[in-house]
Design a protein around this motif. Structure first.
Motif, PDB file in Angstrom:
ATOM      1  N   TRP A  60       0.766  -1.148   0.006  1.00 41.42           N
ATOM      2  CA  TRP A  60      -0.117   0.065   0.034  1.00 41.42           C
ATOM      3  C   TRP A  60       0.863   1.355  -0.089  1.00 41.42           C
ATOM      4  N   GLU A  63       1.692   1.946  -3.295  1.00 37.83           N
ATOM      5  CA  GLU A  63       0.579   2.630  -4.101  1.00 37.83           C
ATOM      6  C   GLU A  63       0.478   3.854  -3.858  1.00 37.83           C
ATOM      7  N   VAL A  64       0.568   4.172  -2.575  1.00 36.84           N
ATOM      8  CA  VAL A  64       0.464   5.632  -2.200  1.00 36.84           C
ATOM      9  C   VAL A  64       1.298   6.440  -3.053  1.00 36.84           C
ATOM     10  N   ALA A  67       0.243   6.269  -6.730  1.00 40.09           N
ATOM     11  CA  ALA A  67      -1.128   7.184  -6.852  1.00 40.09           C
ATOM     12  C   ALA A  67      -1.120   8.638  -6.629  1.00 40.09           C
ATOM     13  N   TYR A  68      -0.131   8.935  -5.946  1.00 37.15           N
ATOM     14  CA  TYR A  68       0.419  10.603  -5.627  1.00 37.15           C
ATOM     15  C   TYR A  68       0.908  11.117  -7.141  1.00 37.15           C
ATOM     16  N   LYS A 126      -3.393   1.989   3.277  1.00 39.35           N
ATOM     17  CA  LYS A 126      -4.573   1.844   2.279  1.00 39.35           C
ATOM     18  C   LYS A 126      -5.486   2.900   2.070  1.00 39.35           C
ATOM     19  N   ALA A 129      -3.882   5.636  -0.219  1.00 41.86           N
ATOM     20  CA  ALA A 129      -3.916   5.283  -1.491  1.00 41.86           C
ATOM     21  C   ALA A 129      -5.159   5.384  -2.198  1.00 41.86           C
ATOM     22  N   ARG A 133      -6.127   7.758  -5.218  1.00 42.76           N
ATOM     23  CA  ARG A 133      -6.849   7.229  -6.337  1.00 42.76           C
ATOM     24  C   ARG A 133      -8.242   7.780  -6.696  1.00 42.76           C
TER      25      ARG A 133
END
Length: 138
Positions: A60, A63-64, A67-68, A126, A129, A133
């Motif tokens: 996660w 993923e942060v 996504a950022y 999570k 993220a 998103r």
């Protein structure tokens, strides 16, 4: 009272039909991997559960970052600066939360506190993220 309840139901109904929430109906691959990890015999121990949640947290966290970056690339300079500021504030919150979790109070809670904290840390990343998103999806 009825007016307040009606307003809350209206807001909840609108949220249920938002595009960002519709995406959440599918199981995220990170969550699927976490579920598979927790079903393995190694996860029958505290150490095994913590390892599963830590792996999910790491995924996660990546993923942060992704996504950022994706969101930042779509923004004008002013909005990008505001996003950068909110991200720094979130990172400060995350660091403070982790310092608190390492304080003495946690040492006196037994072994399951490690699982609880590992799970909460995975959720912390999570949630960030998914928030990033969601901004991009809108």
């Amino acid at each position: 009272m009825r007016l307040i309840l009606a307003g809350l139901l209206f807001l909840a109904g609108g949220a249920l039909f938002s595009p960002a929430l519709a995406q959440d109906n599918a199981v995220d691959p990170i969550d699927a991997t976490l579920s598979q990890c927790l079903e393995k015999p190694a996860a029958d121990s505290t150490t095994g559960m913590v390892a599963c949640f830590n792996a999910a947290r790491d995924a996660w966290e990546k993923e942060v970052v992704r996504a950022y970056s994706n969101l930042s690339a779509t923004l004008d300079a002013r909005s990008r600066g505001i996003l950068r500021g909110t991200q720094k504030q979130w990172e400060a919150y995350k660091a403070a939360e982790q310092r608190f979790q390492q304080a003495r109070w946690a040492r006196d809670r037994g072994t399951m506190i490690a699982v609880t904290l590992a799970s909460q840390n995975a959720d912390l990343f999570k949630n960030r993220a998914l928030t990033l998103r969601g901004y991009k999806a809108e």
